[in-house]
Design a protein around this motif. Sequence first.
Motif, PDB file in Angstrom:
ATOM      1  N   MET A   1      62.199  -2.794-102.303  1.00 48.60           N
ATOM      2  CA  MET A   1      62.490  -3.757-101.243  1.00 48.60           C
ATOM      3  C   MET A   1      61.384  -3.752-100.183  1.00 48.60           C
ATOM      4  SD  MET A   1      66.566  -3.065-100.697  1.00 48.60           S
ATOM      5  CE  MET A   1      66.615  -4.223 -99.321  1.00 48.60           C
ATOM      6  N   VAL A   2      61.131  -4.935 -99.612  1.00 49.72           N
ATOM      7  CA  VAL A   2      60.101  -5.047 -98.588  1.00 49.72           C
ATOM      8  C   VAL A   2      60.452  -4.206 -97.373  1.00 49.72           C
ATOM      9  CG1 VAL A   2      58.929  -6.628 -97.018  1.00 49.72           C
ATOM     10  CG2 VAL A   2      59.456  -7.367 -99.353  1.00 49.72           C
ATOM     11  N   GLU A   3      61.745  -4.199 -97.020  1.00 48.05           N
ATOM     12  CA  GLU A   3      62.184  -3.428 -95.858  1.00 48.05           C
ATOM     13  C   GLU A   3      61.917  -1.946 -96.046  1.00 48.05           C
ATOM     14  OE1 GLU A   3      66.344  -2.433 -93.525  1.00 48.05           O
ATOM     15  OE2 GLU A   3      66.112  -4.384 -94.500  1.00 48.05           O
ATOM     16  N   ASP A   4      62.085  -1.463 -97.296  1.00 49.90           N
ATOM     17  CA  ASP A   4      61.822  -0.050 -97.577  1.00 49.90           C
ATOM     18  C   ASP A   4      60.347   0.289 -97.376  1.00 49.90           C
ATOM     19  OD1 ASP A   4      64.458   0.474 -98.199  1.00 49.90           O
ATOM     20  OD2 ASP A   4      64.205   0.029-100.328  1.00 49.90           O
ATOM     21  N   ASP A   5      59.469  -0.686 -97.669  1.00 47.55           N
ATOM     22  CA  ASP A   5      58.037  -0.470 -97.462  1.00 47.55           C
ATOM     23  C   ASP A   5      57.743  -0.208 -95.991  1.00 47.55           C
ATOM     24  OD1 ASP A   5      57.501  -0.833-100.143  1.00 47.55           O
ATOM     25  OD2 ASP A   5      57.065  -2.973 -99.932  1.00 47.55           O
ATOM     26  N   TYR A   6      58.396  -0.984 -95.119  1.00 42.61           N
ATOM     27  CA  TYR A   6      58.185  -0.798 -93.688  1.00 42.61           C
ATOM     28  C   TYR A   6      58.841   0.493 -93.203  1.00 42.61           C
ATOM     29  CZ  TYR A   6      56.396  -5.560 -93.553  1.00 42.61           C
ATOM     30  OH  TYR A   6      55.648  -6.690 -93.766  1.00 42.61           O
ATOM     31  N   LYS A   7      60.004   0.838 -93.772  1.00 44.55           N
ATOM     32  CA  LYS A   7      60.658   2.091 -93.399  1.00 44.55           C
ATOM     33  C   LYS A   7      59.763   3.282 -93.715  1.00 44.55           C
ATOM     34  CE  LYS A   7      65.569   0.814 -93.800  1.00 44.55           C
ATOM     35  NZ  LYS A   7      66.817   1.030 -94.566  1.00 44.55           N
ATOM     36  N   SER A   8      59.032   3.187 -94.836  1.00 47.76           N
ATOM     37  CA  SER A   8      58.157   4.302 -95.233  1.00 47.76           C
ATOM     38  C   SER A   8      57.020   4.508 -94.243  1.00 47.76           C
ATOM     39  CB  SER A   8      57.605   4.073 -96.641  1.00 47.76           C
ATOM     40  OG  SER A   8      56.659   3.012 -96.657  1.00 47.76           O
ATOM     41  N   ASN A   9      56.726   3.474 -93.434  1.00 43.41           N
ATOM     42  CA  ASN A   9      55.690   3.629 -92.406  1.00 43.41           C
ATOM     43  C   ASN A   9      56.025   4.762 -91.455  1.00 43.41           C
ATOM     44  OD1 ASN A   9      54.208   1.498 -93.379  1.00 43.41           O
ATOM     45  ND2 ASN A   9      54.388   0.223 -91.546  1.00 43.41           N
ATOM     46  N   ILE A  10      57.333   4.954 -91.204  1.00 43.57           N
ATOM     47  CA  ILE A  10      57.751   5.954 -90.222  1.00 43.57           C
ATOM     48  C   ILE A  10      57.410   7.360 -90.691  1.00 43.57           C
ATOM     49  CG2 ILE A  10      59.671   6.864 -88.875  1.00 43.57           C
ATOM     50  CD1 ILE A  10      58.871   3.972 -88.207  1.00 43.57           C
ATOM     51  N   TRP A  11      57.786   7.704 -91.934  1.00 40.25           N
ATOM     52  CA  TRP A  11      57.492   9.075 -92.384  1.00 40.25           C
ATOM     53  C   TRP A  11      55.999   9.273 -92.630  1.00 40.25           C
ATOM     54  CZ3 TRP A  11      55.016  10.336 -96.846  1.00 40.25           C
ATOM     55  CH2 TRP A  11      55.087   9.469 -97.936  1.00 40.25           C
ATOM     56  N   LYS A  12      55.309   8.216 -93.047  1.00 39.28           N
ATOM     57  CA  LYS A  12      53.854   8.324 -93.216  1.00 39.28           C
ATOM     58  C   LYS A  12      53.175   8.515 -91.864  1.00 39.28           C
ATOM     59  CE  LYS A  12      53.921   5.504 -97.384  1.00 39.28           C
ATOM     60  NZ  LYS A  12      53.714   4.140 -97.940  1.00 39.28           N
ATOM     61  N   TYR A  13      53.735   7.860 -90.858  1.00 38.67           N
ATOM     62  CA  TYR A  13      53.212   8.037 -89.502  1.00 38.67           C
ATOM     63  C   TYR A  13      53.432   9.471 -89.030  1.00 38.67           C
ATOM     64  CZ  TYR A  13      53.557   8.039 -84.394  1.00 38.67           C
ATOM     65  OH  TYR A  13      53.448   8.373 -83.078  1.00 38.67           O
ATOM     66  N   TYR A  14      54.589  10.041 -89.338  1.00 31.20           N
ATOM     67  CA  TYR A  14      54.853  11.441 -88.974  1.00 31.20           C
ATOM     68  C   TYR A  14      53.841  12.376 -89.637  1.00 31.20           C
ATOM     69  CZ  TYR A  14      59.490  10.123 -87.138  1.00 31.20           C
ATOM     70  OH  TYR A  14      60.515   9.579 -86.412  1.00 31.20           O
ATOM     71  N   VAL A  15      53.556  12.136 -90.927  1.00 30.77           N
ATOM     72  CA  VAL A  15      52.585  12.970 -91.647  1.00 30.77           C
ATOM     73  C   VAL A  15      51.192  12.799 -91.040  1.00 30.77           C
ATOM     74  CG1 VAL A  15      51.480  13.421 -93.872  1.00 30.77           C
ATOM     75  CG2 VAL A  15      53.921  12.873 -93.782  1.00 30.77           C
ATOM     76  N   PHE A  16      50.835  11.557 -90.721  1.00 28.71           N
ATOM     77  CA  PHE A  16      49.554  11.282 -90.077  1.00 28.71           C
ATOM     78  C   PHE A  16      49.430  12.060 -88.776  1.00 28.71           C
ATOM     79  CE2 PHE A  16      47.221   8.764 -86.898  1.00 28.71           C
ATOM     80  CZ  PHE A  16      45.983   8.637 -87.513  1.00 28.71           C
ATOM     81  N   GLU A  17      50.484  12.013 -87.957  1.00 31.21           N
ATOM     82  CA  GLU A  17      50.471  12.725 -86.681  1.00 31.21           C
ATOM     83  C   GLU A  17      50.407  14.235 -86.887  1.00 31.21           C
ATOM     84  OE1 GLU A  17      49.666  11.405 -84.061  1.00 31.21           O
ATOM     85  OE2 GLU A  17      51.174  10.154 -83.108  1.00 31.21           O
ATOM     86  N   PHE A  18      51.038  14.719 -87.949  1.00 28.31           N
ATOM     87  CA  PHE A  18      51.012  16.167 -88.223  1.00 28.31           C
ATOM     88  C   PHE A  18      49.577  16.639 -88.456  1.00 28.31           C
ATOM     89  CE2 PHE A  18      50.867  19.734 -91.164  1.00 28.31           C
ATOM     90  CZ  PHE A  18      51.689  20.664 -90.525  1.00 28.31           C
ATOM     91  N   PHE A  19      48.858  15.947 -89.327  1.00 30.91           N
ATOM     92  CA  PHE A  19      47.493  16.377 -89.643  1.00 30.91           C
ATOM     93  C   PHE A  19      46.523  16.107 -88.494  1.00 30.91           C
ATOM     94  CE2 PHE A  19      49.188  16.345 -93.982  1.00 30.91           C
ATOM     95  CZ  PHE A  19      48.678  17.546 -94.444  1.00 30.91           C
ATOM     96  N   MET A  20      46.728  15.007 -87.760  1.00 33.16           N
ATOM     97  CA  MET A  20      45.894  14.753 -86.594  1.00 33.16           C
ATOM     98  C   MET A  20      46.241  15.702 -85.452  1.00 33.16           C
ATOM     99  SD  MET A  20      43.679  12.482 -87.371  1.00 33.16           S
ATOM    100  CE  MET A  20      42.999  12.195 -85.734  1.00 33.16           C
TER     101      MET A  20
END
Length: 375
Positions: free
Chosen positions: A1-20
């Motif tokens: 689902m398209v909505e799930d693609d946008y939802k995945s932005n949140i956890w990917k953003y968390y991972v991005f912030e973790f490494f940064m």
Amino acid sequence: MVEDDYKSNIWKYYVFEFFMGLWFILPISVIFLKEFDVSYGQIGILEFAVSMIVILFEIPTGVFSDFIGKKTTLFFGSLFWAFAMFTIGFSSTFLFFLFGFLLWGISDSLLSGTKSALVYDTLKRLNREKSYLKIRGISRFVIAISTISASLLGAYLYTTDIRLPWFFFGASALVASVFILLSKEPYKNGNKFTIANQIEHTKKSLQFVLSHKIVRWVIIYSALIILPFTIFNNIIKQPYILDIGFQIISLGWITALIYGISGIFSIFSEKIESYVGEKGSFLIITVVHGLGFMLLGLINIQPMLLIIILIYLSRIYKDNVIEYYINKHTASERRATVLSMQNLAVNIFGAIYVLVGGGLLDIFSINLVLIGMGI
């Protein structure tokens, strides 16, 4: 689902912030420069140079982000960040340090405001804008976890080889770039990316800032309140902690403790803001900053670490609510540009603060400067 693609932005953003957020350099950055006979005044110049680069690139990169996309901008920002860390890590002279810090400034201008805009646009796409403070609070907690880990390891790495913390930080930024590249762009600007459109976009965004009472006030306040914290965080903190009786190896766990508690506290930003409101938030932030720095200057004992922690709690709450208020009142098509204008104001004042602060510290004692900052 398209909505799930946008939802995945949140956890990917968390991972991005973790490494940064793996700031291996956090407990040792100033003492690293001092190892190469860089004076406090020169450190002020390095910080000033970063601010000048951010000032020059802040609005253009904000416009770039609004037109090209937040995801693409964050990807390039993290790559520049990695290159900057490797450059500083390999450097031994002031001029090479300066080059590395200039690269750092470019990467900061690409990242600043864009992260916040990506999150808010994603939540807007999901009709969850009111969750912004909660998401940002969680992200601060994630950053705290990574900062704790990196601070503890960073101090140890420094005792092994003083360059290792910078190399590790550069590598973590490269990993972060991969996760942001896998996210989905939440908002696409339909306008063509041309010089004329950039100028018009900047002009309309500036008109919006000047005409919107709340956004204008928040930007002015954010530029003024950073004075004492910028000087303390960028120059004074590490030598002050050593002056009150702690050892270099202690900088690791102290930094971890400060950011750990701050990260946990950040989760409650949404609840605190809903209780005290806008005026109450700004009053608390101002009082804590003013009294806190005066106390640090007047009292030199190890328990003053508690005051430092309190100041950092106030600072992270300030960052969260300022981002929230600006995002709340700004449309998606100019969100990154307006946030860049806020960061521009902060960096203009911040550049002046670190340059003057570094010079003052070469003349006056740390305690006297702290008292002056509190006043």
